[in-house]
Design an enzyme around this catalytic site. Structure first.
Site, short mmCIF file in Angstrom:
data_model
loop_
_atom_site.label_atom_id
_atom_site.label_comp_id
_atom_site.label_asym_id
_atom_site.label_seq_id
_atom_site.Cartn_x
_atom_site.Cartn_y
_atom_site.Cartn_z
N ASN A 107 -5.23 5.85 -2.05
CA ASN A 107 -4.65 6.30 -0.78
C ASN A 107 -4.09 7.72 -0.86
O ASN A 107 -4.09 8.44 0.13
CB ASN A 107 -3.57 5.34 -0.29
CG ASN A 107 -4.20 4.08 0.29
OD1 ASN A 107 -5.38 4.08 0.63
ND2 ASN A 107 -3.43 3.02 0.41
N SER B 231 0.83 -1.21 0.00
CA SER B 231 0.00 0.00 0.00
C SER B 231 0.85 1.25 0.00
O SER B 231 0.41 2.30 -0.43
CB SER B 231 -0.86 0.06 1.27
OG SER B 231 -1.82 -0.94 1.26
N1 LIG Z 1 -4.86 -4.55 5.21
C1 LIG Z 1 -5.26 -3.79 4.19
O1 LIG Z 1 -6.34 -3.16 4.22
C2 LIG Z 1 -4.41 -3.70 2.94
C3 LIG Z 1 -4.97 -3.20 1.77
C4 LIG Z 1 -4.19 -3.17 0.60
C5 LIG Z 1 -2.88 -3.62 0.63
N2 LIG Z 1 -2.34 -4.09 1.80
C6 LIG Z 1 -0.96 -4.58 1.78
O2 LIG Z 1 -1.00 -6.00 1.70
C7 LIG Z 1 0.12 -6.57 2.39
C8 LIG Z 1 -0.36 -7.54 3.44
O3 LIG Z 1 -1.24 -6.90 4.31
P1 LIG Z 1 -2.24 -7.72 5.25
O4 LIG Z 1 -3.15 -6.71 5.86
O5 LIG Z 1 -2.80 -8.89 4.51
O6 LIG Z 1 -1.22 -8.26 6.35
P2 LIG Z 1 -1.41 -9.48 7.39
O7 LIG Z 1 -0.56 -9.16 8.55
O8 LIG Z 1 -2.86 -9.76 7.61
O9 LIG Z 1 -0.81 -10.74 6.59
C9 LIG Z 1 0.55 -10.84 6.25
C10 LIG Z 1 0.87 -12.33 6.18
O10 LIG Z 1 2.15 -12.47 5.58
C11 LIG Z 1 2.83 -13.54 6.25
N3 LIG Z 1 4.26 -13.38 6.02
C12 LIG Z 1 5.09 -12.43 6.54
N4 LIG Z 1 6.33 -12.59 6.05
C13 LIG Z 1 6.29 -13.65 5.20
C14 LIG Z 1 7.23 -14.30 4.35
N5 LIG Z 1 8.50 -13.89 4.30
N6 LIG Z 1 6.82 -15.35 3.60
C15 LIG Z 1 5.54 -15.77 3.62
N7 LIG Z 1 4.59 -15.18 4.40
C16 LIG Z 1 4.96 -14.14 5.16
C17 LIG Z 1 2.40 -13.41 7.70
O11 LIG Z 1 2.58 -14.63 8.40
C18 LIG Z 1 0.93 -13.01 7.55
O12 LIG Z 1 0.07 -14.15 7.53
C19 LIG Z 1 0.93 -5.38 2.92
O13 LIG Z 1 1.93 -5.05 2.01
C20 LIG Z 1 -0.12 -4.25 2.98
O14 LIG Z 1 0.46 -2.97 2.84
C21 LIG Z 1 -3.08 -4.15 2.95
#
Ligand SMILES: NC(=O)c1ccc[n+]([C@@H]2O[C@H](COP(=O)([O-])OP(=O)(O)OC[C@H]3O[C@@H](n4cnc5c(N)ncnc54)[C@H](O)[C@@H]3O)[C@@H](O)[C@H]2O)c1
Length: 314
Positions: free
Chosen positions: A220, A149
């Site tokens: 954003n 993001s």
């Molecule tokens: N939450 C939101 O609303 C949103 C919206 C758009 C984009 N994003 C982006 O999406 C991405 C993930 O966000 P999220 O909210 O799903 O996070 P989250 O914390 O819910 O999930 C992240 C997952 O990645 C796993 N992980 C971490 N390091 C890892 C690795 N090296 N190999 C494999 N798995 C790994 C973790 O165990 C976890 O299950 C981020 O970059 C965030 O900026 C989030």
């Protein structure tokens, strides 16, 4: 004449192979890295639209939770979509789940994938390490995409040797419900990669929009300064949180007011995005820190997920 004909045939066949090389990649096999909120949603939507999907995370426990979440979400969808025909609903759930497998070892599954979508922790170093490693194992044609993001796509792509096959695919939460995907093209992303990703988004039933690799992309970049300006309005004592929320719902037709949205998204997430932009461009007035938000984050009042943010939740 024979020479001219041979030359002509040769040039025709070489231009035919050039155009074949420029053909878009039909994305059928997808690897989603990160089975959290976003990754699980992306995997679910890709599997439900007939793609073969491998969902990767760090442990079997996390993956079991992700899979359970996906199954529950599919059942809820099927109940709504197939009210008159529960058997068809069961079949939809079973078919989707049969397209989805899991793994804790990304390197061992990317050799035969068309697209890797990364949705792991929002940390440049961790994302770079992951992509640098996968670059060595993925097939030549495989496209890499990040769902980040707030990070620059270019700075993630630079960890690989496939900058032309690297782009941003920015989904929105909750992924199964939200129609938009921002497709981010860096200066190195090839047109073939870009068009392949646009087509992929369409096969997911999403609406892709295109944006350059600029902080916050489209949504954003407009949304975060709006949220922060709402906090500033309140910080100055110009209006109450409740009145600001009501005003934006009834006056602008927004489904949630800015304070409700801040609490829903998580104050830590918004702070993280704003801090990153402020670091990149410290004099930009839109990117200045917000004292009240920083205060709440310091007290671990992060919004709905912790039970308290700008509002209290039971
Ligand atoms: N939450 C939101 O609303 C949103 C919206 C758009 C984009 N994003 C982006 O999406 C991405 C993930 O966000 P999220 O909210 O799903 O996070 P989250 O914390 O819910 O999930 C992240 C997952 O990645 C796993 N992980 C971490 N390091 C890892 C690795 N090296 N190999 C494999 N798995 C790994 C973790 O165990 C976890 O299950 C981020 O970059 C965030 O900026 C989030």
């Amino acid at each position: 004449m024979a020479f001219v004909t041979r030359q002509f045939v040769r040039s025709m066949s070489s231009s035919a192979s050039a155009s074949a090389a420029a053909k878009k990649i039909l994305i059928k096999h997808v690897t989603v890295i990160g089975g959290g909120l976003m990754g699980a949603g992306i995997a679910q939507v890709a599997a439900a639209t007939g793609h073969t999907v491998v969902l990767v995370d760090q442990t079997e426990d996390i993956l079991a939770k992700s899979k359970k979440g996906i199954e529950d979400s599919l059942r809820r969808m099927a109940k709504k979509k197939f009210t008159e025909n529960p058997k068809a609903g069961d079949e939809f759930v079973a078919k989707t789940l049969s397209c989805l497998s899991t793994s804790t070892d990304a390197a061992s599954v990317v050799h035969s994938t068309d697209l890797v979508v990364e949705a792991i922790v929002e940390n440049l170093k961790v994302k770079n390490e992951l992509f640098q490693r996968l670059d060595k194992f993925a097939a030549e044609h495989t496209i890499f995409a990040s769902n980040t993001s707030s990070l620059q796509i270019t700075s993630i792509a630079n960890a690989t040797t496939r900058q032309d096959r690297f782009a941003g695919l920015h989904f929105f939460n909750p992924v199964p419900m939200m129609k938009l995907v921002e497709v981010i093209k860096t200066p190195m992303t090839s047109q073939k990669t870009f068009e392949s990703l646009i087509d992929f988004c369409k096969t997911l039933g999403k609406h892709p929009v295109s944006c350059k690799d600029t902080p916050g992309f489209i949504v954003n970049r407009l949304l975060v300064p709006y949220l922060i300006e709402a906090i500033r309005l309140h910080e100055r004592g110009d209006a109450s949180k409740e009145d600001i929320d009501t005003a934006m719902k009834l006056g602008a037709g927004y489904p949630m007011g800015p304070f409700e949205l801040l609490d829903y998204v998580g104050l830590d997430t918004t702070k993280f995005i704003l801090d990153g932009w402020h670091e990149m461009d410290p004099v930009n007035p839109l990117f200045q820190p917000s004292p009240s938000m920083n205060n709440l984050v310091a007290q671990k009042k992060l919004g709905k997920k912790t039970g308290e943010g700008f509002y209290k939740y039971k």
